[in-house]
Design a protein around this motif. Sequence first.
Motif, PDB file in Angstrom:
ATOM      1  N   TYR A  49      -9.230  -4.043   3.433  1.00 39.90           N
ATOM      2  CA  TYR A  49      -8.556  -5.309   3.143  1.00 39.90           C
ATOM      3  C   TYR A  49      -9.182  -6.473   3.899  1.00 39.90           C
ATOM      4  O   TYR A  49      -9.271  -7.590   3.374  1.00 39.90           O
ATOM      5  CB  TYR A  49      -7.071  -5.211   3.513  1.00 39.90           C
ATOM      6  CG  TYR A  49      -6.293  -4.234   2.690  1.00 39.90           C
ATOM      7  CD1 TYR A  49      -5.852  -4.562   1.411  1.00 39.90           C
ATOM      8  CD2 TYR A  49      -5.990  -2.962   3.187  1.00 39.90           C
ATOM      9  CE1 TYR A  49      -5.124  -3.656   0.646  1.00 39.90           C
ATOM     10  CE2 TYR A  49      -5.268  -2.055   2.429  1.00 39.90           C
ATOM     11  CZ  TYR A  49      -4.842  -2.400   1.162  1.00 39.90           C
ATOM     12  OH  TYR A  49      -4.140  -1.503   0.406  1.00 39.90           O
ATOM     13  N   HIS A  60     -10.683  -0.887  -4.372  1.00 36.50           N
ATOM     14  CA  HIS A  60      -9.875  -2.096  -4.539  1.00 36.50           C
ATOM     15  C   HIS A  60     -10.705  -3.166  -5.249  1.00 36.50           C
ATOM     16  O   HIS A  60     -11.847  -3.442  -4.859  1.00 36.50           O
ATOM     17  CB  HIS A  60      -9.418  -2.627  -3.180  1.00 36.50           C
ATOM     18  CG  HIS A  60      -8.458  -1.738  -2.476  1.00 36.50           C
ATOM     19  ND1 HIS A  60      -7.094  -1.903  -2.541  1.00 36.50           N
ATOM     20  CD2 HIS A  60      -8.671  -0.651  -1.686  1.00 36.50           C
ATOM     21  CE1 HIS A  60      -6.502  -0.973  -1.818  1.00 36.50           C
ATOM     22  NE2 HIS A  60      -7.440  -0.196  -1.283  1.00 36.50           N
ATOM     23  N   VAL A 117      -6.053  -1.339  -7.884  1.00 39.85           N
ATOM     24  CA  VAL A 117      -6.811  -0.201  -7.362  1.00 39.85           C
ATOM     25  C   VAL A 117      -7.195   0.690  -8.533  1.00 39.85           C
ATOM     26  O   VAL A 117      -6.339   1.066  -9.345  1.00 39.85           O
ATOM     27  CB  VAL A 117      -5.991   0.595  -6.328  1.00 39.85           C
ATOM     28  CG1 VAL A 117      -6.809   1.765  -5.791  1.00 39.85           C
ATOM     29  CG2 VAL A 117      -5.538  -0.309  -5.185  1.00 39.85           C
ATOM     30  N   ASP A 149       0.844  -1.189   0.000  1.00 38.46           N
ATOM     31  CA  ASP A 149       0.000   0.000   0.000  1.00 38.46           C
ATOM     32  C   ASP A 149       0.889   1.252   0.000  1.00 38.46           C
ATOM     33  O   ASP A 149       1.664   1.453   0.937  1.00 38.46           O
ATOM     34  CB  ASP A 149      -0.903  -0.004   1.236  1.00 38.46           C
ATOM     35  CG  ASP A 149      -1.973   1.071   1.180  1.00 38.46           C
ATOM     36  OD1 ASP A 149      -1.634   2.230   0.913  1.00 38.46           O
ATOM     37  OD2 ASP A 149      -3.152   0.731   1.410  1.00 38.46           O
ATOM     38  N   HIS A 159      -4.993  -8.409  -7.779  1.00 34.77           N
ATOM     39  CA  HIS A 159      -5.524  -7.219  -7.120  1.00 34.77           C
ATOM     40  C   HIS A 159      -5.084  -5.949  -7.850  1.00 34.77           C
ATOM     41  O   HIS A 159      -3.970  -5.870  -8.369  1.00 34.77           O
ATOM     42  CB  HIS A 159      -5.030  -7.179  -5.663  1.00 34.77           C
ATOM     43  CG  HIS A 159      -5.186  -5.836  -5.015  1.00 34.77           C
ATOM     44  ND1 HIS A 159      -4.179  -4.890  -5.033  1.00 34.77           N
ATOM     45  CD2 HIS A 159      -6.219  -5.277  -4.339  1.00 34.77           C
ATOM     46  CE1 HIS A 159      -4.588  -3.816  -4.391  1.00 34.77           C
ATOM     47  NE2 HIS A 159      -5.819  -4.027  -3.959  1.00 34.77           N
TER      48      HIS A 159
END
Length: 362
Positions: A238, A215, A210, A157, A208
Amino acid sequence: MQTYPLVPVNYQSIRPGEVWLDTEGKPIQAHGFQVTFREGKYYWYGEDKTHTLFGTNRMFGGVRCYSSTDFYNWKDEGRIIEPATDPHSPLHHCQKLERPHILYCAKTGRYVCWLKSQSNDGHFVILEAEHFMGPYHFVRNLKPNGFAVGDFDMYADPDTGKGYVWFERPHWEQICAELSDDYTNVNGRYSEHFVGKVPPFTREAAAHFVMDGKHYIYTSGTTSYTPNPSEVAVFDDYHGEYTVLGNPHIGDEYAHSFCSQITSVIKIPGKDLYVAMADRWLPHTNKTDIPKKDWQSFLTRYKDHRPYPKDFATPKVADRFYTLVNPNQDVYKATYVFLPIVVKDGIPMIEWKDEWKLENYE
């Protein structure tokens, strides 16, 4: 055996599913891969399947890396992780190591690579290096929080510096676990998602990304190398609720995600363009009913499956020297499916294109 030109090739577009050659005219060998952008170049790294041939014990061919300035033409930079020569090493070529993920840890200034090993019900092999291109050194074998592991994805992150790993707990659920500060371990905090699903419904191969502050995570079902329908889910936390939005592949006529399995998503720098990137492990199954038949066989095979129990012991290297590649693992001819993501009704969807260019997107 298919032959290739072995001469410089200049691509000006992407043709999903076709054999993709590097700048020397050799098929690109980087499967279960990730693509990153750093210092003006794209880097594509993954499993080298060149010598993973039927009847051999060469399960792991190392991690090969390619670089590109235009996303079309890729230069072979060689292996950034070599198979070990010691049969007792977790990196020996007889070990089934897959899906390398490399994160840069700002707190330590080091690059950390995680690989999935299909030994001891599945565990991680973790390496570390001072430079992205290596050399990488072994840190540990790990069953995070005692769980066996399957296909996985990782993320650092940028706002908090925290690292995360999503992995399949074979074959039952998807785990999201937080990494330690140095990214070489987990810190004990985790959450469980898509719980109680057995093959072919178990969610694996998480990818995954963004987009617009939300997300998203693409996952495949579990049918070994045979392709199956994908799902996309969205979440804000998360460890919170993951809301399934459905199959992202528009017009997935054969229920096989355009005969592919998504492994990574990248945002193209300077453009409002996200690209879903996938392996086409079994090209011969494209536009056939083979995937649907395999799907049905998994329904029967895993009808009474339950998850592997937790095991907090440190995984040991299994003796796989005499384990040979079977016909279902002979995937050195696998190709790639790169497709742009299109947002429809707020959902990141994937639409088939025989050919496309970055230049067509703003």
